[in-house]
Design a protein around this motif. Structure first.
Motif, short mmCIF file in Angstrom:
data_model
loop_
_atom_site.label_atom_id
_atom_site.label_comp_id
_atom_site.label_asym_id
_atom_site.label_seq_id
_atom_site.Cartn_x
_atom_site.Cartn_y
_atom_site.Cartn_z
N SER A 204 -11.55 -14.83 16.36
CA SER A 204 -11.62 -14.24 15.80
C SER A 204 -12.02 -15.03 14.14
N GLN B 71 1.18 -16.18 8.45
CA GLN B 71 0.38 -16.87 7.69
C GLN B 71 0.01 -18.03 7.58
N SER C 73 -11.33 -21.16 5.39
CA SER C 73 -12.43 -19.85 5.41
C SER C 73 -13.05 -19.79 6.54
N TYR D 45 -11.30 -15.73 10.81
CA TYR D 45 -10.86 -16.49 8.98
C TYR D 45 -10.95 -16.25 8.06
N ALA D 46 -10.64 -14.74 7.19
CA ALA D 46 -11.94 -14.92 6.53
C ALA D 46 -10.82 -14.22 5.21
N GLY D 47 -9.64 -15.25 4.45
CA GLY D 47 -8.75 -14.65 3.40
C GLY D 47 -7.55 -13.28 3.71
N GLU D 48 -7.74 -12.97 5.06
CA GLU D 48 -7.09 -11.48 5.20
C GLU D 48 -5.36 -12.49 5.31
N ARG D 49 -4.40 -11.39 5.10
CA ARG D 49 -3.05 -12.51 5.13
C ARG D 49 -2.56 -11.79 7.11
N LEU D 50 -2.20 -12.95 7.37
CA LEU D 50 -2.16 -13.28 9.28
C LEU D 50 -0.68 -12.93 9.05
N ASP E 121 1.13 -1.16 -0.13
CA ASP E 121 0.02 0.28 -0.11
C ASP E 121 0.91 0.92 -0.15
#
Length: 476
Positions: free
Chosen positions: A436, A446, A451, A438-443, A395
């Motif tokens: 939490s 990894q 999902s 998980y919805a596919g975000e980068r953690l 970003d």
């Protein structure tokens, strides 16, 4: 005479009595605010669960299954293993300290002490830390601990803020204890001394050290005169000058905080020398930005097989933010001089979606990517088939950096509102967990979550505890 503050006396005239009464009324309402009371209770409930159920030897990893049977750092953590790399043990320890500062409840200080003792156990003989600590002397990741309870590698690392995070926590804890705990104080001082000894004469730092670094000649950055694609690769790149993973920013923050806590000029001077290196490391035209790694000759170099010698969008932004930080600390305008040219170049290099490429080819500034076949990586200009284990695009923070450069001060994070505090409190379950999904975000680390899978995150716990603590301080 009316006492209107527990730590000082104020003498008011009869004409000011109504104003004093109004102040007292507001103070009492703030103390009785149900949201603040709820924040106090939620903080204690969450911290009690984390300290008594989640901790292992006083330390933490990144993620946990809700039943705590799975513990994940960079991969699966061993049964006696904790993580140093943020958001592991130091991050959680800092959250406990924030709660202590807000409440003065010794429960949080004791929790922080347990985290500190875990870090002391795993401090390396070289003075810093590696990414994890294994309390099993025969464990697979055990290292050469200063405590004498380990053996193996002695690689103190600045990668991913590992040693920096441990130092910042221990130094803040040392401050909270007024340097009265010899073990905590000594660990912080030894680590800071080792960090200073790892700084090269030009102000740079390596990614890894095992002892004081050797002297090297001071030079300005330049382009290699060989084919960087196939030549100039250095096996021990970790010994070279490194900016990867925001090293400049995290090391500078650590040094400046050490200066603030201990009032010793050497830490601020080391931060300034790092700023001097950043000036030297700015590449000449046509690419007045920065690389991730440099050899001793100040040419950009390869690191891992997917980290080429290149200009970098992410680390260049970190360098700009760091130069601004060093300028604010020193008042020396030489740290501002590299910024306008770098901003102009990076703005021209933005991708169509408004992001920056992780890598730009030397001299051409073409966005540079990799494809992967098994263990083999190949350079490409095509972003259609990128390996998913690495961030190939970052970003843009350029607008904020430019605003800070023009206005002369860093933007402050918004203070937590009552609505934000209420949402954090409402998200806490009846066991004291923030769960939490998980919805596919980068953690961090990894983890291979599916999902919709639920988990407990040290990062979420720490962030929520710090925000509630800040809210409670503001509510006084």
């Amino acid at each position: 005479m009316n006492r209107i503050h527990p730590t000082r006396r104020a003498y008011v005239s009869a004409s000011a009595a109504s104003a004093v009464g109004l102040l007292l009324s507001r103070t009492l309402r703030a103390a009785d605010d149900p949201t603040r009371d709820a924040a106090l209770a939620a903080t204690k409930k969450a911290a009690t669960y984390f300290r008594t159920k989640v901790a292992r030897h006083g330390g933490y990893v990144y993620h946990y299954s809700p039943d705590l049977t799975r513990r994940l750092g960079e991969g699966v953590a061993g049964p006696e293993e904790i993580w140093v790399q943020p958001p592991g043990t130091p991050t959680v320890g800092l959250a406990y300290l924030a709660a202590y500062e807000a409440t003065k409840d010794d429960f949080y200080l004791d929790a922080a002490r347990e985290a500190g003792e875990a870090l002391i156990y795993g401090q390396l003989q070289s003075g810093g830390w590696t990414n994890s600590i294994d309390f099993d002397p025969r464990g697979p990741r055990v290292a050469q601990y200063r405590s004498g309870k380990g053996k193996g590698r002695n690689n103190s690392t600045l990668d991913d803020g590992i040693t920096q995070g441990a130092i910042r926590f221990l130094a803040r804890f040392d401050k909270a204890l007024q340097s009265k705990d010899a073990a905590i104080h000594d660990a912080a001082q030894i680590a800071l001394g080792a960090l200073l000894a790892a700084q090269y004469p030009n102000g740079a730092f390596p990614q890894v050290w095992t002892g004081p670094v050797p002297k090297q000649p001071v030079a300005k950055a330049s382009y290699p005169d060989y084919d960087w694609r196939t030549e100039g690769k250095i096996k021990n790149y970790w010994d070279m000058y490194t900016l990867n993973d925001g090293l400049a920013g995290t090391v500078t923050a650590t040094l400046l905080e050490a200066h603030s806590i201990y009032s010793e000029p050497k830490y601020k001077e080391a931060a300034a020398r790092l700023g001097d290196f950043l000036i030297l490391a700015q590449m000449p035209d046509p690419q007045p930005a920065w690389a991730q790694q440099y050899g001793y000759d100040m040419h950009p170099i390869w690191a891992r097989r997917f980290e080429p010698a290149a200009i970098t969008g992410g680390e260049s932004q970190d360098v700009l933010e760091t130069l601004l930080k060093i300028y604010r600390a020193t008042g020396d305008k030489k740290y501002l001089e590299p910024i306008p040219r770098a901003l102009a170049y990076l703005k021209k290099s933005l991708l169509p979606d408004g992001r920056l490429a992780r890598y730009y080819e030397l001299k051409t500034s073409k966005p540079l990517y990799m494809t992967r076949g098994g263990d083999e990586y190949s350079l490409t200009y095509d972003d259609a088939d990128l390996p998913d284990h690495y961030g190939w695009k970052v970003d843009s923070r350029l607008a904020g950096i430019e605003r800070e450069y023009r206005e002369g001060e860093a933007p402050a994070e918004p203070r937590p509102s009552a609505d934000e505090a209420a949402k954090i409190i409402a998200a806490l379950d009846d066991q004291g967990r923030w769960i939490s999904t998980y919805a596919g975000e980068r953690l961090y680390g990894q983890p291979k979550f599916k999902s919709g899978e639920t988990y407990i995150a040290s990062a979420v716990f720490s962030r929520n505890l710090e925000r509630l603590s800040e809210f409670m301080r503001d509510s006084h």
